[in-house]
Design an enzyme around this catalytic site. Structure first.
Site, PDB file in Angstrom:
ATOM      1  N   HIS A   1      -8.360   2.087  -6.041  1.00 50.30           N
ATOM      2  CA  HIS A   1      -7.642   1.153  -5.166  1.00 50.30           C
ATOM      3  C   HIS A   1      -6.155   1.448  -5.284  1.00 50.30           C
ATOM      4  O   HIS A   1      -5.644   1.653  -6.391  1.00 50.30           O
ATOM      5  CB  HIS A   1      -7.905  -0.306  -5.553  1.00 50.30           C
TER       6      HIS A   1
ATOM      7  N   TYR B   1       0.799  -1.230   0.000  1.00 51.30           N
ATOM      8  CA  TYR B   1       0.000   0.000   0.000  1.00 51.30           C
ATOM      9  C   TYR B   1       0.830   1.278   0.000  1.00 51.30           C
ATOM     10  O   TYR B   1       0.269   2.367  -0.048  1.00 51.30           O
ATOM     11  CB  TYR B   1      -0.940  -0.006   1.215  1.00 51.30           C
TER      12      TYR B   1
HETATM   13  O1  CA2 Z   1      -5.684  -1.492  -2.743  1.00 50.71           O
HETATM   14  C1  CA2 Z   1      -6.563  -0.917  -2.104  1.00 50.71           C
HETATM   15  O2  CA2 Z   1      -6.681   0.299  -2.047  1.00 50.71           O
HETATM   16  C2  CA2 Z   1      -7.560  -1.741  -1.281  1.00 50.71           C
HETATM   17  O3  CA2 Z   1      -8.839  -1.124  -1.405  1.00 50.71           O
HETATM   18  C3  CA2 Z   1      -7.087  -1.691   0.149  1.00 50.71           C
HETATM   19  C4  CA2 Z   1      -7.901  -2.579   1.096  1.00 50.71           C
HETATM   20  C5  CA2 Z   1      -8.057  -3.984   0.549  1.00 50.71           C
HETATM   21  O4  CA2 Z   1      -8.975  -4.721   1.377  1.00 50.71           O
HETATM   22  C6  CA2 Z   1      -8.555  -4.012  -0.872  1.00 50.71           C
HETATM   23  O5  CA2 Z   1      -8.564  -5.349  -1.306  1.00 50.71           O
HETATM   24  C7  CA2 Z   1      -7.658  -3.178  -1.773  1.00 50.71           C
HETATM   25  C8  CA2 Z   1      -7.223  -2.737   2.440  1.00 50.71           C
HETATM   26  C9  CA2 Z   1      -7.006  -1.508   3.185  1.00 50.71           C
HETATM   27  C10 CA2 Z   1      -6.257  -1.928   4.395  1.00 50.71           C
HETATM   28  O6  CA2 Z   1      -5.398  -0.898   4.713  1.00 50.71           O
HETATM   29  C11 CA2 Z   1      -4.266  -1.201   5.349  1.00 50.71           C
HETATM   30  C12 CA2 Z   1      -3.640  -0.138   5.895  1.00 50.71           C
HETATM   31  C13 CA2 Z   1      -2.455  -0.321   6.539  1.00 50.71           C
HETATM   32  C14 CA2 Z   1      -1.919  -1.572   6.640  1.00 50.71           C
HETATM   33  C15 CA2 Z   1      -2.563  -2.646   6.095  1.00 50.71           C
HETATM   34  C16 CA2 Z   1      -3.755  -2.467   5.457  1.00 50.71           C
END
Ligand code: CA2
Length: 156
Positions: free
Chosen positions: A109, A32
């Protein structure tokens, strides 16, 4: 007496963020990136201002609250940019709310969900989105603002 202006101010772009995005930059930076959500908000405000636009930036870990924000955008927003995060893969309620909108909706995303686990490959939100930007990290939000600005210019 002050003259009444007949210049109508464009409504703000609603930029909505789903669950866990408040933790961006703190875990899984290889997926991310290192940019935090407050940094993304600042970048978005600056990009919108460069187009003469403003933003309302929200994050919620609650599905119903995101529905509330989408309903608010129906009457108070010029467009919606939404990263539904995990709810994109599960939420028909969020899709229903998006389908009630008569304004452009860009789904963003950070990662390319098609290169990831099979359960992330499908997004309900995509069915209601005008356009989709993924895999560009935080830059995706800025490109979505550019797309909205272009769309609003065409409609003027
Ligand atoms: O790629 C993206 O922007 C997502 O929408 C992010 C989501 C995920 O569930 C989608 O499949 C794709 C996850 C957001 C979780 O955010 C985090 C933040 C910090 C550390 C880990 C995850």
């Amino acid at each position: 007496m002050a003259k009444k202006s007949n210049q109508s101010k464009t409504l703000p772009i609603y930029i909505l963020n789903g669950p866990n995005l408040n933790l961006l930059g703190q875990r899984e930076p290889e997926v991310y990136g290192y940019t935090t959500l407050p940094q993304i908000e600042k970048m978005c405000a600056e990009q919108a201002a460069a187009h003469g636009l403003s933003i309302v930036f929200r994050q919620s870990n609650r599905e119903g609250e995101i529905v509330d924000h989408l309903q608010e955008a129906r009457t108070s927003g010029a467009a919606v940019i939404i990263n539904p995060a995990g709810y994109g893969h599960t939420s028909i309620a969020i899709l229903d709310s998006i389908q009630m909108l008569k304004i452009p909706v860009i789904e963003v995303h950070l990662s390319n969900i098609h290169r990831r686990e099979p359960y992330r490959n499908h997004s309900y939100v995509s069915k209601g989105a005008t356009g989709i930007i993924m895999g560009l990290g935080a830059q995706g939000y800025l490109r979505a603002i550019d797309a909205v600005a272009e769309n609003l210019k065409v409609k003027k």
